[in-house]
Design an enzyme around this catalytic site. Structure first.
Site, PDB file in Angstrom:
ATOM      1  N   ARG A   2     -18.900  -1.333  51.532  1.00  9.02           N
ATOM      2  CA  ARG A   2     -19.575  -0.514  52.538  1.00  9.02           C
ATOM      3  C   ARG A   2     -18.651   0.642  52.894  1.00  9.02           C
ATOM      4  O   ARG A   2     -17.657   0.471  53.586  1.00  9.02           O
ATOM      5  CB  ARG A   2     -19.908  -1.369  53.765  1.00  9.02           C
ATOM      6  CG  ARG A   2     -20.334  -0.541  54.968  1.00  9.02           C
ATOM      7  CD  ARG A   2     -20.887  -1.387  56.102  1.00  9.02           C
ATOM      8  NE  ARG A   2     -20.062  -2.478  56.538  1.00  9.02           N
ATOM      9  CZ  ARG A   2     -19.001  -2.372  57.354  1.00  9.02           C
ATOM     10  NH1 ARG A   2     -18.589  -1.187  57.766  1.00  9.02           N
ATOM     11  NH2 ARG A   2     -18.323  -3.442  57.726  1.00  9.02           N
TER      12      ARG A   2
ATOM     13  N   HIS B 290     -20.481  -0.429  59.784  1.00 10.26           N
ATOM     14  CA  HIS B 290     -21.507  -1.475  59.735  1.00 10.26           C
ATOM     15  C   HIS B 290     -22.816  -0.928  60.290  1.00 10.26           C
ATOM     16  O   HIS B 290     -23.876  -1.070  59.683  1.00 10.26           O
ATOM     17  CB  HIS B 290     -21.043  -2.676  60.563  1.00 10.26           C
ATOM     18  CG  HIS B 290     -22.077  -3.740  60.715  1.00 10.26           C
ATOM     19  ND1 HIS B 290     -22.442  -4.578  59.686  1.00 10.26           N
ATOM     20  CD2 HIS B 290     -22.828  -4.104  61.783  1.00 10.26           C
ATOM     21  CE1 HIS B 290     -23.384  -5.410  60.111  1.00 10.26           C
ATOM     22  NE2 HIS B 290     -23.630  -5.141  61.375  1.00 10.26           N
TER      23      HIS B 290
ATOM     24  N   TYR C  52     -10.439  -2.039  61.773  1.00 11.26           N
ATOM     25  CA  TYR C  52     -10.203  -3.266  61.010  1.00 11.26           C
ATOM     26  C   TYR C  52      -9.939  -3.048  59.518  1.00 11.26           C
ATOM     27  O   TYR C  52      -9.743  -4.007  58.788  1.00 11.26           O
ATOM     28  CB  TYR C  52     -11.368  -4.254  61.191  1.00 11.26           C
ATOM     29  CG  TYR C  52     -12.742  -3.694  60.864  1.00 11.26           C
ATOM     30  CD1 TYR C  52     -13.220  -3.673  59.553  1.00 11.26           C
ATOM     31  CD2 TYR C  52     -13.578  -3.205  61.860  1.00 11.26           C
ATOM     32  CE1 TYR C  52     -14.463  -3.178  59.253  1.00 11.26           C
ATOM     33  CE2 TYR C  52     -14.841  -2.701  61.573  1.00 11.26           C
ATOM     34  CZ  TYR C  52     -15.278  -2.683  60.271  1.00 11.26           C
ATOM     35  OH  TYR C  52     -16.529  -2.182  59.980  1.00 11.26           O
TER      36      TYR C  52
END
Length: 362
Positions: free
Chosen positions: A258, A262, A271
């Site tokens: 990705r 998100h 992260y």
């Protein structure tokens, strides 16, 4: 057979194109027409720029929360190209490429994320269930659809798509176990983009691969390079042929990435590192497929620049139409698509909300 029942964890990811777009597994290169290959590429490019624009619209306050598919175009378009018109898709919420390739207009997709209920209406004959945000439940829905198709002998296959995090939910196992026991015509595709929101796949599963979870169901499984559109097409086609022949489900793990957040509510810099993102940029599925098409003499950089210009104009025109509609729909439309006939509880909720809106307008 590419998919295997045992020890797939010890095999490398199935691949036809390397990250530069060179054919490294000519034995499996599919004999697709130029027209089909260009449709696959155009869909991927449209999806990429539609994602970029949607992120901009949301940041401008012109669209609600949006879940981009950037980086996962090859997984989705390769899968969709292998499906036949009568086949079903039980989706999650990150399926832009599948929807576009299968005939859902970008206008409808944008309407959904804009907050207009009419965005869930599919064109006649397009067998894609509404966007599903209940993680894992697409597995059960797929098993049910496939069992109905088997009983009715309709020659339909149901494909369900799920993220790597979704494989930690019980419904993933329940639906796939049911489909395996009854040899329902199901193809399960895990879009392993490495992160369930901010949780890395290594923290969500102790399995060496997610594909090998198929061993528990006694079904074939395969791990594929999800950024390789041709490899994704080939493994999906094989799985669908098996399902259509009455041989039951196959589990496919498409290893992809990705590239964006998100959703628009997420900040991936919290992260993951820039170094990790840069490594995956070098594996960009769209650049890989473009290089393949150019090598075959089917495409050029000049045609590519023109295509980018065309799809951006198409996207801008589409969103202007969406904004002109607004989010306003008749109240009944929000309730009428839940069941074939309204239940007493649904009628009660409708009347309560109707009263609430009326009183709030005073």
């Amino acid at each position: 057979m590419i998919a295997k029942k045992y020890d797939a964890s010890k095999d490398k990811q199935f691949q036809i194109l390397d990250q530069s777009g060179k054919v490294v597994n000519a034995k499996y290169e599919p004999k697709l027409t130029k027209e089909t290959l260009l449709k696959m590429y155009r869909t991927a490019v449209l999806g990429r720029y539609a994602d970029i624009k949607a992120l901009q619209y949301q940041r401008q306050g012109r669209m609600l929360t949006y879940a981009p598919s950037m980086g996962q175009e090859a997984t989705q378009v390769g899968l969709a190209a292998a499906m036949e018109p009568q086949d079903w898709n039980s989706p999650m919420y990150r399926e832009l490429g599948i929807q576009l390739y299968r005939g859902v207009p970008l206008e409808s997709i944008y309407l959904y994320w804009y907050g207009n209920e009419r965005g869930s209406i599919r064109p006649e004959g397009v067998k894609i269930l509404p966007t599903n945000i209940i993680i894992g439940s697409q597995s059960n829905l797929a098993a049910g659809l496939a069992m109905a198709s088997k009983i009715r002998k309709t020659n339909e296959v149901t494909v369900f798509t799920i993220g790597d995090g979704g494989t930690s939910h019980g419904e993933f196992y329940e639906g796939l176990n049911f489909a395996a026991v009854f040899k329902a015509p199901v193809v399960a595709v895990i879009q392993n983009n490495h992160y369930a929101i901010s949780t890395h796949v290594s923290k969500a599963s102790n399995s060496e691969t997610l594909a090998q979870k198929g061993a528990a169901f006694g079904i074939p499984f395969v791990q594929v390079d999800g950024n390789d559109m041709l490899a994704m097409y080939v493994v999906s086609k094989e799985a669908m042929d098996r399902a259509r022949n009455g041989e039951g489900p196959t589990l496919i793990e498409a290893v992809t990435y990705r590239m964006g957040p998100h959703t628009t509510s997420d900040d991936p810099t919290l992260y993951r590192t820039k170094e990790e993102e840069d490594t995956w940029k070098e594996k960009d599925p769209i650049i890989r497929f473009k290089n393949y098409l150019i090598d075959k003499g089917y495409w050029s950089e000049e045609e590519d620049a023109k295509l980018v210009e065309e799809v951006n104009a198409e996207i801008n025109d589409t969103f202007k139409k969406v904004e002109s509609y607004g989010a306003n729909v008749e109240l009944e439309e929000i309730f009428e698509h839940t069941f074939a006939e309204w239940t007493p509880q649904l009628k009660e909720q409708y009347e309560e909300h109707k009263k609430f809106l009326k009183e709030g307008a005073k």
